[in-house]
Design a protein around this motif. Structure first.
Motif, PDB file in Angstrom:
ATOM      1  N   ASP A   1       0.835  -1.261   0.285  1.00 14.75           N
ATOM      2  CA  ASP A   1      -0.177   0.064   0.169  1.00 14.75           C
ATOM      3  C   ASP A   1       0.947   1.287  -0.336  1.00 14.75           C
ATOM      4  O   ASP A   1       1.748   1.405   0.789  1.00 14.75           O
ATOM      5  CB  ASP A   1      -0.614  -0.009   1.448  1.00 14.75           C
ATOM      6  N   LEU A   2       0.696   1.738  -0.681  1.00 15.41           N
ATOM      7  CA  LEU A   2       1.341   3.493  -1.100  1.00 15.41           C
ATOM      8  C   LEU A   2       0.795   4.418  -0.290  1.00 15.41           C
ATOM      9  O   LEU A   2       1.078   5.493   0.138  1.00 15.41           O
ATOM     10  CB  LEU A   2       1.673   3.908  -2.503  1.00 15.41           C
ATOM     11  N   THR A   3      -0.680   4.199  -0.301  1.00 13.12           N
ATOM     12  CA  THR A   3      -2.076   5.615   0.390  1.00 13.12           C
ATOM     13  C   THR A   3      -2.505   4.726   0.712  1.00 13.12           C
ATOM     14  O   THR A   3      -3.121   3.511   0.728  1.00 13.12           O
ATOM     15  CB  THR A   3      -2.403   5.936  -1.066  1.00 13.12           C
ATOM     16  N   PHE A   4      -2.452   5.214   1.993  1.00 12.31           N
ATOM     17  CA  PHE A   4      -4.311   4.502   2.994  1.00 12.31           C
ATOM     18  C   PHE A   4      -5.278   6.166   3.396  1.00 12.31           C
ATOM     19  O   PHE A   4      -5.019   7.394   3.058  1.00 12.31           O
ATOM     20  CB  PHE A   4      -4.151   4.196   4.451  1.00 12.31           C
ATOM     21  N   THR A   5      -6.150   5.478   3.515  1.00 10.69           N
ATOM     22  CA  THR A   5      -7.184   7.095   4.273  1.00 10.69           C
ATOM     23  C   THR A   5      -7.009   6.887   5.206  1.00 10.69           C
ATOM     24  O   THR A   5      -7.798   5.158   6.314  1.00 10.69           O
ATOM     25  CB  THR A   5      -8.657   6.607   3.508  1.00 10.69           C
ATOM     26  N   LYS A   6      -6.685   7.636   6.509  1.00  7.55           N
ATOM     27  CA  LYS A   6      -6.485   7.782   7.772  1.00  7.55           C
ATOM     28  C   LYS A   6      -7.495   9.307   8.382  1.00  7.55           C
ATOM     29  O   LYS A   6      -7.381  10.379   7.564  1.00  7.55           O
ATOM     30  CB  LYS A   6      -5.201   7.986   8.270  1.00  7.55           C
ATOM     31  N   ARG A   7      -7.974   9.091   9.430  1.00  7.66           N
ATOM     32  CA  ARG A   7      -8.572  10.507   9.976  1.00  7.66           C
ATOM     33  C   ARG A   7      -7.359  10.834  11.061  1.00  7.66           C
ATOM     34  O   ARG A   7      -6.224  11.140  10.850  1.00  7.66           O
ATOM     35  CB  ARG A   7      -9.076  10.170  10.982  1.00  7.66           C
TER      36      ARG A   7
ATOM     37  N   LYS B   1       3.341  14.132  -3.278  1.00  6.91           N
ATOM     38  CA  LYS B   1       2.169  14.777  -3.634  1.00  6.91           C
ATOM     39  C   LYS B   1       1.297  15.117  -5.298  1.00  6.91           C
ATOM     40  O   LYS B   1       2.233  15.051  -5.912  1.00  6.91           O
ATOM     41  CB  LYS B   1       1.984  15.812  -2.637  1.00  6.91           C
ATOM     42  N   GLU B   2       0.066  14.925  -5.017  1.00  4.78           N
ATOM     43  CA  GLU B   2      -0.834  14.687  -6.394  1.00  4.78           C
ATOM     44  C   GLU B   2       0.370  15.703  -7.525  1.00  4.78           C
ATOM     45  O   GLU B   2       0.769  15.328  -8.862  1.00  4.78           O
ATOM     46  CB  GLU B   2      -1.541  15.497  -6.405  1.00  4.78           C
ATOM     47  N   THR B   3       1.004  16.732  -7.009  1.00  7.83           N
ATOM     48  CA  THR B   3       1.033  18.323  -8.516  1.00  7.83           C
ATOM     49  C   THR B   3       2.240  18.704  -7.824  1.00  7.83           C
ATOM     50  O   THR B   3       3.535  19.380  -8.272  1.00  7.83           O
ATOM     51  CB  THR B   3       0.050  19.415  -8.369  1.00  7.83           C
ATOM     52  N   ASP B   4       3.563  17.661  -6.900  1.00  5.31           N
ATOM     53  CA  ASP B   4       4.969  17.420  -6.646  1.00  5.31           C
ATOM     54  C   ASP B   4       5.420  16.096  -7.475  1.00  5.31           C
ATOM     55  O   ASP B   4       4.831  15.702  -7.549  1.00  5.31           O
ATOM     56  CB  ASP B   4       4.774  17.501  -4.832  1.00  5.31           C
TER      57      ASP B   4
ATOM     58  N   LEU C   1       0.629  11.405  13.953  1.00 14.27           N
ATOM     59  CA  LEU C   1      -0.252  11.934  14.161  1.00 14.27           C
ATOM     60  C   LEU C   1      -0.904  12.980  12.999  1.00 14.27           C
ATOM     61  O   LEU C   1       0.354  13.767  12.289  1.00 14.27           O
ATOM     62  CB  LEU C   1      -0.098  13.168  15.394  1.00 14.27           C
ATOM     63  N   VAL C   2      -1.385  12.194  12.045  1.00 12.33           N
ATOM     64  CA  VAL C   2      -1.775  12.271  10.842  1.00 12.33           C
ATOM     65  C   VAL C   2      -2.197  13.425  10.616  1.00 12.33           C
ATOM     66  O   VAL C   2      -3.505  13.704  11.355  1.00 12.33           O
ATOM     67  CB  VAL C   2      -2.761  11.865   9.895  1.00 12.33           C
ATOM     68  N   LYS C   3      -1.637  14.596   9.874  1.00 10.50           N
ATOM     69  CA  LYS C   3      -2.389  15.799   9.479  1.00 10.50           C
ATOM     70  C   LYS C   3      -2.766  16.034   8.090  1.00 10.50           C
ATOM     71  O   LYS C   3      -2.850  14.906   7.314  1.00 10.50           O
ATOM     72  CB  LYS C   3      -1.164  16.940   9.523  1.00 10.50           C
ATOM     73  N   LEU C   4      -4.359  16.835   7.938  1.00 14.99           N
ATOM     74  CA  LEU C   4      -4.293  16.924   6.325  1.00 14.99           C
ATOM     75  C   LEU C   4      -3.688  16.385   5.359  1.00 14.99           C
ATOM     76  O   LEU C   4      -3.248  16.068   4.357  1.00 14.99           O
ATOM     77  CB  LEU C   4      -5.363  17.799   6.004  1.00 14.99           C
ATOM     78  N   ASP C   5      -2.744  17.619   5.389  1.00 15.46           N
ATOM     79  CA  ASP C   5      -0.933  18.145   5.055  1.00 15.46           C
ATOM     80  C   ASP C   5      -0.183  16.665   4.706  1.00 15.46           C
ATOM     81  O   ASP C   5       0.762  16.980   3.518  1.00 15.46           O
ATOM     82  CB  ASP C   5      -0.203  19.588   5.070  1.00 15.46           C
ATOM     83  N   HIS C   6      -0.262  16.001   5.143  1.00 19.63           N
ATOM     84  CA  HIS C   6       0.685  15.082   4.931  1.00 19.63           C
ATOM     85  C   HIS C   6       0.193  13.676   4.481  1.00 19.63           C
ATOM     86  O   HIS C   6       0.202  12.934   3.162  1.00 19.63           O
ATOM     87  CB  HIS C   6       0.135  13.770   6.216  1.00 19.63           C
ATOM     88  N   SER C   7      -1.353  14.061   2.979  1.00 14.15           N
ATOM     89  CA  SER C   7      -1.599  13.550   1.930  1.00 14.15           C
ATOM     90  C   SER C   7      -1.515  13.392   0.890  1.00 14.15           C
ATOM     91  O   SER C   7      -0.485  14.286   0.019  1.00 14.15           O
ATOM     92  CB  SER C   7      -3.007  14.429   1.352  1.00 14.15           C
ATOM     93  N   ALA C   8      -0.931  12.306   0.534  1.00 14.55           N
ATOM     94  CA  ALA C   8       0.444  11.934  -0.823  1.00 14.55           C
ATOM     95  C   ALA C   8       0.464   9.986  -0.469  1.00 14.55           C
ATOM     96  O   ALA C   8      -0.393   9.695   0.286  1.00 14.55           O
ATOM     97  CB  ALA C   8       1.508  12.009  -0.183  1.00 14.55           C
ATOM     98  N   SER C   9       1.057   9.751  -1.606  1.00 12.33           N
ATOM     99  CA  SER C   9       1.455   8.685  -1.724  1.00 12.33           C
ATOM    100  C   SER C   9       3.155   8.526  -0.868  1.00 12.33           C
ATOM    101  O   SER C   9       3.841   9.281  -1.466  1.00 12.33           O
ATOM    102  CB  SER C   9       1.545   7.813  -3.268  1.00 12.33           C
ATOM    103  N   TYR C  10       3.967   7.216  -0.774  1.00 15.99           N
ATOM    104  CA  TYR C  10       5.229   7.118   0.050  1.00 15.99           C
ATOM    105  C   TYR C  10       5.465   5.709  -0.217  1.00 15.99           C
ATOM    106  O   TYR C  10       5.289   4.996  -0.699  1.00 15.99           O
ATOM    107  CB  TYR C  10       4.399   7.254   1.385  1.00 15.99           C
TER     108      TYR C  10
END
Length: 107
Positions: free
Chosen positions: A9-15, A41-44, A85-94
């Motif tokens: 998994d490169l991407t998870f959905t977490k709160r 990140k999508e545009t990076d 502690l997931v933040k909204l700004d962590h939205s990305a693939s790893y």
């Protein structure tokens, strides 16, 4: 010779506020070379976050703006990147990678 690492998994959905971990298998093939973790990140472009040596020492020389949010662990054949502690700004693939004998492999 290329090193083939595996990531389920490169991407998870977490709160926001939860913990998430990304696993990288096959790191035993990296030998004494470090495993590097990247954020995409999508545009990076791919942005390195940190690397972890075969002995488990972590270094963060890349000046990633969120570097303090990430920790890594490595054992014989697996490496894990964790966000406590997931933040909204962590939205990305790893992604993880390692370099062995002059080659570079990303997966």
């Amino acid at each position: 010779m290329a090193t083939h690492l595996s990531q389920d998994d490169l991407t998870f959905t977490k709160r926001v506020g939860h913990t998430v971990s990304f696993s990288c298998g096959g790191t035993g093939q990296c030998g004494s070379y470090a495993v590097t973790w990247y954020q995409k990140k999508e545009t990076d472009t791919f942005r390195p976050i940190l690397y972890i040596t075969s002995g488990g020492s972590t270094s963060k020389p890349f000046n990633h703006p969120q570097e303090n949010d990430f920790v890594a662990e490595r054992n014989q054949d697996n490496c894990e990147l964790k966000i406590n502690l997931v933040k909204l700004d962590h939205s990305a693939s790893y992604y993880c990678s390692c370099r062995k004998s002059g080659s570079h492999s990303e997966k």
